[in-house]
Write a protein that holds these residues in place. Structure first.
Motif, PDB file in Angstrom:
ATOM      1  N   ARG A  20       0.817  -1.215   0.000  1.00 53.69           N
ATOM      2  CA  ARG A  20       0.000   0.000   0.000  1.00 53.69           C
ATOM      3  C   ARG A  20       0.852   1.268   0.000  1.00 53.69           C
ATOM      4  O   ARG A  20       0.618   2.198   0.741  1.00 53.69           O
ATOM      5  N   GLY A  21       1.888   1.254  -0.816  1.00 50.10           N
ATOM      6  CA  GLY A  21       2.752   2.416  -0.954  1.00 50.10           C
ATOM      7  C   GLY A  21       3.731   2.612   0.191  1.00 50.10           C
ATOM      8  O   GLY A  21       4.390   3.639   0.266  1.00 50.10           O
ATOM      9  N   ARG A  22       3.818   1.643   1.081  1.00 51.57           N
ATOM     10  CA  ARG A  22       4.737   1.743   2.216  1.00 51.57           C
ATOM     11  C   ARG A  22       5.823   0.687   2.113  1.00 51.57           C
ATOM     12  O   ARG A  22       5.595  -0.402   1.595  1.00 51.57           O
ATOM     13  N   ILE A  23       6.981   1.023   2.639  1.00 51.53           N
ATOM     14  CA  ILE A  23       8.056   0.044   2.784  1.00 51.53           C
ATOM     15  C   ILE A  23       7.894  -0.542   4.183  1.00 51.53           C
ATOM     16  O   ILE A  23       7.957   0.190   5.177  1.00 51.53           O
ATOM     17  N   VAL A  24       7.647  -1.854   4.259  1.00 55.77           N
ATOM     18  CA  VAL A  24       7.341  -2.512   5.534  1.00 55.77           C
ATOM     19  C   VAL A  24       8.436  -3.521   5.854  1.00 55.77           C
ATOM     20  O   VAL A  24       8.659  -4.456   5.087  1.00 55.77           O
ATOM     21  N   THR A  81       4.436   5.743  14.963  1.00 59.07           N
ATOM     22  CA  THR A  81       3.840   4.435  14.731  1.00 59.07           C
ATOM     23  C   THR A  81       4.403   3.908  13.419  1.00 59.07           C
ATOM     24  O   THR A  81       4.480   4.646  12.441  1.00 59.07           O
ATOM     25  N   GLU A  82       4.820   2.645  13.409  1.00 61.04           N
ATOM     26  CA  GLU A  82       5.393   2.037  12.208  1.00 61.04           C
ATOM     27  C   GLU A  82       4.724   0.696  11.947  1.00 61.04           C
ATOM     28  O   GLU A  82       4.270   0.034  12.863  1.00 61.04           O
ATOM     29  N   TRP A  83       4.707   0.297  10.674  1.00 58.65           N
ATOM     30  CA  TRP A  83       4.208  -1.024  10.315  1.00 58.65           C
ATOM     31  C   TRP A  83       5.346  -2.026  10.348  1.00 58.65           C
ATOM     32  O   TRP A  83       6.512  -1.697  10.094  1.00 58.65           O
TER      33      TRP A  83
END
Length: 166
Positions: free
Chosen positions: A55-59, A90-92
């Motif tokens: 979803r457009g994030r680097i996890v 907050t981070e994923w």
């Protein structure tokens, strides 16, 4: 399990790592996804295998199995995408799991001082006593601000300073 005034009724996601089950508070779960390509790169954080794009994030992908069951996972069925909450952000994080996940409602007994830092509490489900995980303590978090040295700007060297005079 006897209910006490300190019990907290919450929803939890049960996840399987090898033969053991663990729980994570459902409120920190973003989604459950099929395994996807892991991008690996040189880094110094042993707990991070690599990253996935979601979803457009680097996890970051963190295999916590070695800490919890004593060996890394060989197979993965899903990634449980969860939120790690720290005082400033907050981070994923993506947690590999080996089996189906299940949403349950249960009374959580908070962890005691004798419990390991990654244990947020305990719950009973289907005859098992299950650890509720504290993801902020279990996975690597943000790096504390590192001190840095401020250098005073220096005057550029004069182009004539390097000339050799004969």
């Amino acid at each position: 399990m006897t209910s006490t005034a300190t019990d907290i009724i919450e929803s939890f996601v049960l996840l399987r790592l090898g033969e053991r089950r663990f729980a994570v508070a459902a409120g920190v779960i973003s989604e459950l996804v099929a395994p996807s390509r892991i991008f690996r790169f040189p880094h110094q954080t042993r707990e991070i295998e690599g990253v996935i794009l979601r979803r457009g994030r680097i996890v970051p992908v963190c295999d916590v199995a070695e800490k919890l069951i004593g060996k890394p996972l060989r197979s993965r069925r899903f990634y449980l995408i969860a939120q790690r909450r720290y005082p400033s952000q907050t981070e994923w994080v993506a947690l590999p799991v080996t089996g189906d996940c299940e949403l349950i409602f249960a009374d959580m007994i908070p962890a005691s001082e004798a419990d390991l830092p990654h244990v947020a509490g305990w719950l009973s489900h289907a005859g098992d006593v299950i650890e509720v995980l504290n993801l902020a303590a279990l996975t690597p978090g943000p790096v504390a601000d590192m001190p840095f040295v401020v250098h005073e700007p220096q005057e550029p060297a004069s182009p004539l300073a390097n000339e050799v005079h004969s």
